[in-house]
Design a protein around this motif. Sequence first.
Motif, short mmCIF file in Angstrom:
data_model
loop_
_atom_site.label_atom_id
_atom_site.label_comp_id
_atom_site.label_asym_id
_atom_site.label_seq_id
_atom_site.Cartn_x
_atom_site.Cartn_y
_atom_site.Cartn_z
N VAL A 31 2.03 1.90 -3.55
CA VAL A 31 0.97 2.38 -4.43
C VAL A 31 0.73 3.86 -4.20
O VAL A 31 0.68 4.66 -5.14
CB VAL A 31 -0.34 1.59 -4.19
N TYR A 32 0.62 4.25 -2.93
CA TYR A 32 0.40 5.67 -2.63
C TYR A 32 1.59 6.53 -3.05
O TYR A 32 1.42 7.65 -3.51
CB TYR A 32 0.12 5.86 -1.14
N LYS B 235 -0.29 10.04 1.38
CA LYS B 235 -1.74 9.87 1.44
C LYS B 235 -2.27 10.70 2.58
O LYS B 235 -1.74 10.66 3.69
CB LYS B 235 -2.10 8.41 1.66
N LYS C 24 0.86 13.03 -8.87
CA LYS C 24 0.04 14.19 -8.52
C LYS C 24 0.87 15.40 -8.13
O LYS C 24 0.46 16.53 -8.34
CB LYS C 24 -0.91 13.82 -7.38
N SER D 242 1.36 7.06 -6.78
CA SER D 242 0.30 7.99 -7.19
C SER D 242 0.64 9.41 -6.77
O SER D 242 0.34 10.36 -7.47
CB SER D 242 -1.04 7.54 -6.62
N SER E 99 0.84 -1.20 0.00
CA SER E 99 0.00 0.00 0.00
C SER E 99 0.87 1.25 0.00
O SER E 99 0.57 2.23 -0.68
CB SER E 99 -0.94 -0.02 1.20
N THR F 99 -0.11 9.06 5.50
CA THR F 99 1.04 8.21 5.24
C THR F 99 2.17 9.10 4.74
O THR F 99 1.95 9.95 3.89
CB THR F 99 0.69 7.16 4.17
#
Lengths: 272, 169
Positions: A50-51, A108, A58, A54, A47, A119
Amino acid sequence: MQRIINFILEYRNAFLYAFLALVSLIFTLRSHSYHQSKFFNSSKWISGSVYNASSNIKDYFKLREENERLATENQRLRYQLFNRLPMVGRTLDSSNIDYEVIFARVTKNSFASPRNYLTIDKGLKDSIKQDMGVITTKGILGIVENTSQNYAIVQSILNTKSIINAKIKNTNYFGSLIWDAKKYDVVQLIDIPRLVPLTVGDTIVTGAMSSIFPENIPIGVIKKYDLNQAKSFYNIDIALFNDMANIKNVYIIKNRNKAEVLELEKSTNDVE
Amino acid sequence: MLNNPILINILRFALLVIAQILIFNQLNFFGFINPLVYVLFIYWYPLRENRAFFLLISFFLGFVIDVFSDTMALHALATVTLAYSRPILMRFIFGANYELQGFTFKNATRLQRMTYLLLLIVLQQIIFFSFEILSFGHILLILKKILFTSFVTFIFCVLLSSLFAVENE
């Protein structure tokens, strides 16, 4: 016996449902009173990465805004540097520094649930540990709750489990900072006694009672206040300096004396 | 390739999880509305499959989303309850028809399908938000969240389900 087995077989789905629901309930309710789950959270590598991926994408869209914010902070720090008081008898040496600061990025963020966690992209590798304070350029953000090798979870001040020592700036009246889960830009300060003179607009900063945050880190300003039901303490609404919906760069504060303070407090408690 | 139902479901699972955690969990309309669109997985899941497996896979779906959103096991609780109560909801809406072999969503009217989706969403939100806060002092906040989030989730689910309409079920 046969009938019992038949009964169980007939209702096996109900049993399975009851079991799974019970597991979820235990997980959920336990976390109301205790720390967040150690094994299942967004700091774990899958996880976390993944964050991270991303947020890498962004971040490009926010570069200008973020640069401006950092430039403003540099400006403020330079101003303090050029106007600083001479440090008498105190050399800048790593042995007499109380706090270390580590830089991290938020991968995150959440602020819509009653228990929010962020996170960040630094973990055990960068010597981040549980219960370190996290701030932004504008003010307080939260406390590190869990770490993995490369990532860490921060319990935001927008979390009904969060309790932080705070005081009114330039006084020594302190209380506890909590959140009622209603608005993401307003937190509450409780336990300020009735006799304290208050004005809307007073600044609230962190207090000296905690070994997590240094004193005088800005939190927000008083938005409105009234007495609690017992009429002896104030309930104060505080408008946060931080825009909790828009957070990118954060600093983690490591208190070098923390172990010593805790040790001392523990030994005192043991004597009693 | 796209006719294999197992493959479709795996793909659906993965895409819904990714969409939920990377897009819908970060929308924050008005500061608190995050539509929970993964409920579509339960809405779309084939009717006549092993029920125990459906319960387990729904639990797993909720659990994966929980891990990513740091919500303990709230989504898992919601999905597993939805999966368990799906036959009850369907009997309520489609009548006894639904137990016949020939029943598919195509024989149902549009209104029935929408009601079915709406009921699933409302049930999911009630479970999720009540257990999220778990305090009677916040009852108004909970109701507000259920009402608005259900509404937005419903709109997104209708949009998504008409975009990715399932032909072969």
